[in-house]
Design a protein around this motif. Structure first.
Motif, mmCIF file in Angstrom:
data_model
loop_
_atom_site.group_PDB
_atom_site.id
_atom_site.type_symbol
_atom_site.label_atom_id
_atom_site.label_comp_id
_atom_site.label_asym_id
_atom_site.label_seq_id
_atom_site.Cartn_x
_atom_site.Cartn_y
_atom_site.Cartn_z
ATOM 1 N N TRP A 67 -14.381 -22.761 1.187
ATOM 2 C CA TRP A 67 -14.653 -21.529 1.370
ATOM 3 C C TRP A 67 -14.915 -21.025 3.338
ATOM 4 C CZ3 TRP A 67 -18.667 -19.470 5.018
ATOM 5 C CH2 TRP A 67 -17.947 -18.327 5.215
ATOM 6 N N GLY A 68 -15.264 -21.948 4.109
ATOM 7 C CA GLY A 68 -14.590 -21.604 5.657
ATOM 8 C C GLY A 68 -13.507 -21.005 5.896
ATOM 9 N N ILE A 69 -12.478 -21.956 5.345
ATOM 10 C CA ILE A 69 -10.907 -22.042 5.446
ATOM 11 C C ILE A 69 -11.008 -20.790 5.124
ATOM 12 C CG2 ILE A 69 -8.696 -23.279 5.182
ATOM 13 C CD1 ILE A 69 -9.991 -26.040 4.829
ATOM 14 N N ALA A 70 -10.791 -20.040 3.462
ATOM 15 C CA ALA A 70 -10.670 -19.186 2.943
ATOM 16 C C ALA A 70 -10.842 -17.821 3.809
ATOM 17 C CB ALA A 70 -10.751 -19.570 1.962
ATOM 18 N N TRP A 71 -12.777 -17.998 4.371
ATOM 19 C CA TRP A 71 -13.178 -16.255 4.798
ATOM 20 C C TRP A 71 -12.257 -16.707 6.438
ATOM 21 C CZ3 TRP A 71 -16.114 -16.562 9.471
ATOM 22 C CH2 TRP A 71 -17.050 -15.572 9.629
ATOM 23 N N GLY A 72 -12.151 -17.969 7.091
ATOM 24 C CA GLY A 72 -11.095 -17.517 8.354
ATOM 25 C C GLY A 72 -10.049 -17.280 8.369
ATOM 26 N N SER A 73 -9.499 -17.374 6.904
ATOM 27 C CA SER A 73 -7.694 -17.028 6.684
ATOM 28 C C SER A 73 -8.255 -15.128 6.047
ATOM 29 C CB SER A 73 -7.780 -17.794 5.443
ATOM 30 O OG SER A 73 -7.013 -18.979 6.082
ATOM 31 N N GLY A 74 -9.103 -14.263 5.744
ATOM 32 C CA GLY A 74 -9.328 -13.467 4.950
ATOM 33 C C GLY A 74 -9.451 -12.884 3.988
ATOM 34 N N ILE A 75 -8.880 -13.708 2.927
ATOM 35 C CA ILE A 75 -8.661 -13.952 1.673
ATOM 36 C C ILE A 75 -10.232 -14.405 1.465
ATOM 37 C CG2 ILE A 75 -6.827 -15.348 1.402
ATOM 38 C CD1 ILE A 75 -7.138 -17.429 0.641
ATOM 39 N N ALA A 76 -11.321 -14.302 1.781
ATOM 40 C CA ALA A 76 -11.949 -15.035 0.875
ATOM 41 C C ALA A 76 -13.646 -14.068 0.956
ATOM 42 C CB ALA A 76 -13.075 -16.615 0.533
ATOM 43 N N PRO A 77 -14.341 -13.844 0.337
ATOM 44 C CA PRO A 77 -15.673 -12.531 1.146
ATOM 45 C C PRO A 77 -16.364 -13.555 1.367
ATOM 46 C CG PRO A 77 -15.772 -12.853 -0.977
ATOM 47 C CD PRO A 77 -14.046 -13.066 -0.275
ATOM 48 N N ALA A 78 -17.628 -12.968 2.327
ATOM 49 C CA ALA A 78 -18.349 -13.923 2.429
ATOM 50 C C ALA A 78 -19.100 -14.117 1.083
ATOM 51 C CB ALA A 78 -19.444 -13.059 3.402
ATOM 52 N N PRO A 79 -19.912 -15.118 0.892
ATOM 53 C CA PRO A 79 -21.553 -15.009 -0.157
ATOM 54 C C PRO A 79 -22.331 -14.323 0.375
ATOM 55 C CG PRO A 79 -21.710 -17.293 1.263
ATOM 56 C CD PRO A 79 -20.353 -16.170 2.130
ATOM 57 N N PHE A 80 -22.699 -14.321 -1.734
ATOM 58 C CA PHE A 80 -24.334 -13.501 -1.055
ATOM 59 C C PHE A 80 -25.820 -14.879 -1.158
ATOM 60 C CE2 PHE A 80 -21.781 -10.683 -3.423
ATOM 61 C CZ PHE A 80 -22.272 -9.107 -2.379
ATOM 62 N N LEU A 81 -25.720 -15.568 -0.001
ATOM 63 C CA LEU A 81 -26.482 -16.696 -0.436
ATOM 64 C C LEU A 81 -27.821 -16.034 -0.598
ATOM 65 C CD1 LEU A 81 -26.313 -19.853 0.372
ATOM 66 C CD2 LEU A 81 -26.845 -18.695 2.930
ATOM 67 N N GLY A 82 -28.375 -15.023 0.120
ATOM 68 C CA GLY A 82 -29.587 -15.441 -0.092
ATOM 69 C C GLY A 82 -30.358 -15.156 -1.284
ATOM 70 N N THR A 83 -29.302 -14.193 -1.781
ATOM 71 C CA THR A 83 -29.517 -13.822 -2.898
ATOM 72 C C THR A 83 -29.357 -15.053 -4.219
ATOM 73 O OG1 THR A 83 -28.539 -11.191 -2.769
ATOM 74 C CG2 THR A 83 -29.119 -11.876 -5.034
ATOM 75 N N TYR A 84 -28.865 -15.216 -4.101
ATOM 76 C CA TYR A 84 -28.024 -16.407 -4.678
ATOM 77 C C TYR A 84 -29.519 -17.991 -4.748
ATOM 78 C CZ TYR A 84 -24.424 -15.337 -7.225
ATOM 79 O OH TYR A 84 -23.246 -14.522 -8.206
ATOM 80 N N LEU A 85 -29.666 -18.201 -3.542
ATOM 81 C CA LEU A 85 -31.092 -18.580 -3.201
ATOM 82 C C LEU A 85 -32.230 -17.890 -3.679
ATOM 83 C CD1 LEU A 85 -30.543 -20.046 0.343
ATOM 84 C CD2 LEU A 85 -30.801 -21.339 -1.009
ATOM 85 N N LEU A 86 -32.321 -16.989 -4.073
ATOM 86 C CA LEU A 86 -33.418 -15.598 -4.579
ATOM 87 C C LEU A 86 -33.431 -16.275 -6.082
ATOM 88 C CD1 LEU A 86 -35.964 -14.481 -4.002
ATOM 89 C CD2 LEU A 86 -34.565 -12.689 -4.532
ATOM 90 N N LEU A 87 -32.490 -16.006 -6.626
ATOM 91 C CA LEU A 87 -32.556 -16.470 -7.955
ATOM 92 C C LEU A 87 -32.462 -17.957 -8.425
ATOM 93 C CD1 LEU A 87 -29.536 -14.003 -9.108
ATOM 94 C CD2 LEU A 87 -31.275 -13.652 -9.455
ATOM 95 N N ALA A 88 -31.622 -18.828 -7.707
ATOM 96 C CA ALA A 88 -32.459 -20.466 -8.103
ATOM 97 C C ALA A 88 -33.488 -20.809 -8.414
ATOM 98 C CB ALA A 88 -31.253 -20.816 -7.157
ATOM 99 N N PHE A 89 -34.229 -20.216 -6.920
ATOM 100 C CA PHE A 89 -36.045 -20.958 -7.296
ATOM 101 C C PHE A 89 -36.832 -19.829 -8.085
ATOM 102 C CE2 PHE A 89 -35.036 -22.556 -2.822
ATOM 103 C CZ PHE A 89 -35.221 -24.059 -3.106
#
Length: 311
Positions: free
Chosen positions: A12-34
């Motif tokens: 993801w870091g490589i794809a994001w740095g290349s501008g082809i992948a958006p940022a993840p909704f990390l906080g939201t998915y951690l909240l959903l997982a817990f």
């Protein structure tokens, strides 16, 4: 799980740095997982009172890795057509028309068109169903069967959902006409609309809009082969067969229904489901070898555990 998540993070870091992948909704998915683990713990407490658990550090770590991995998957899925443009749809659609004499969704609609609405809802409920099963497995007492199930789950999302999906870049029947023009699958959307299957139409429209604008969304990312819905549904059956045999037949039926629904609703070609089945069987076999290599010791004695009651 940590290894798969680390590789996904680098990708993801490589794809994001290349501008082809958006940022993840990390906080939201951690909240959903817990939140999902908390709900599963509550259900476990209501169903069984004697309940040996894995250690809390392992539960917290696995839950965190699940949330991180899930948050990375959609951005990586969004990047697929920018890494390798969709190429597999045309040969798959042509091959299936020649094999079945028509697009496979047509005979399924003639047979099961009356059930389009419940089929639509069944498919839409796949995410909470598979999440609940995952958390039930995570909270089971340590055993070789549990280890194998979790290893297979992690391998599947990375090897099938990211690597295979990128190499076999395809969109599925619902998006065929939007991608390639023409009206090869125009009757599919018309039929689904007439049947009242609005969930599949609304979600596919949102996915297409997110893809066109390149904006991050909870429904972003289009990928058809292999079908992760079918692959993970088969994983549910394999996990049930190993950990809760009394539920194995129900899980197998659910897996078959998801495959049928994926074709009837136009999300997938028949071949996508076949790829998911073969891929998951391969992941299950590979997970067995990995688990053997880790030398995990079985501790199945969990009398009164949530899983034990289902045996």
């Amino acid at each position: 799980m940590a290894c798969a998540t680390a590789i996904e993070l680098v990708w993801w870091g490589i794809a994001w740095g290349s501008g082809i992948a958006p940022a993840p909704f990390l906080g939201t998915y951690l909240l959903l997982a817990f939140g999902g683990v908390a709900v599963t713990l509550a259900l476990r407490w209501l169903i069984v009172r004697a309940r040996p658990l894995p250690t809390w550090p392992s539960i917290v770590t696995a839950t965190a890795l699940t949330g991180i991995g899930a948050s990375l998957f959609l951005p990586l899925k969004t990047a697929i057509p920018k890494e390798i443009p969709f190429w597999l749809d045309r040969p798959l659609a042509l091959a299936e028309r020649q094999l079945f004499g028509a697009d496979p969704w047509l005979p399924l609609d003639r047979l099961l068109g009356w059930a389009a609405v419940p089929v639509d809802h069944l498919y839409a409920l796949w995410l909470p169903v598979q999440s609940l099963v995952l958390f039930i497995v995570m909270l089971a007492p340590p055993s070789r069967a549990k280890s194998r199930a979790l290893i297979a789950y992690s391998l599947a999302w990375f090897l099938l959902g990211v690597i295979a999906a990128t190499l076999c870049s395809s969109a599925g029947p619902l998006f065929y006409d939007r991608l390639f023009g023409g009206g090869a699958f125009a009757a599919l959307r018309e039929t689904l609309s007439g049947r009242g299957a609005w969930l599949v139409l609304a979600e596919s429209d949102q996915m297409w809009a997110a893809t066109q604008t390149s904006r991050a969304s909870f429904v972003t990312g289009i990928s058809a082969f292999p079908s992760m819905h079918v692959a993970i549904s088969l994983w549910i059956y394999l996990a049930a067969r190993a950990l809760a045999p009394r539920l194995a037949k129900i899980a197998l039926l659910y897996s078959a229904l998801v495959w049928i629904a994926s074709v009837q609703l136009g999300w997938h070609y028949v071949a996508d489901g076949l790829g998911g089945v073969v891929g998951m069987l391969a992941m299950w076999a590979l997970a067995g070898r990995v688990e053997d290599g880790l030398g995990t010791r079985s501790s199945d004695a969990a009398n009164g555990s949530f899983v034990q009651l289902l045996r």
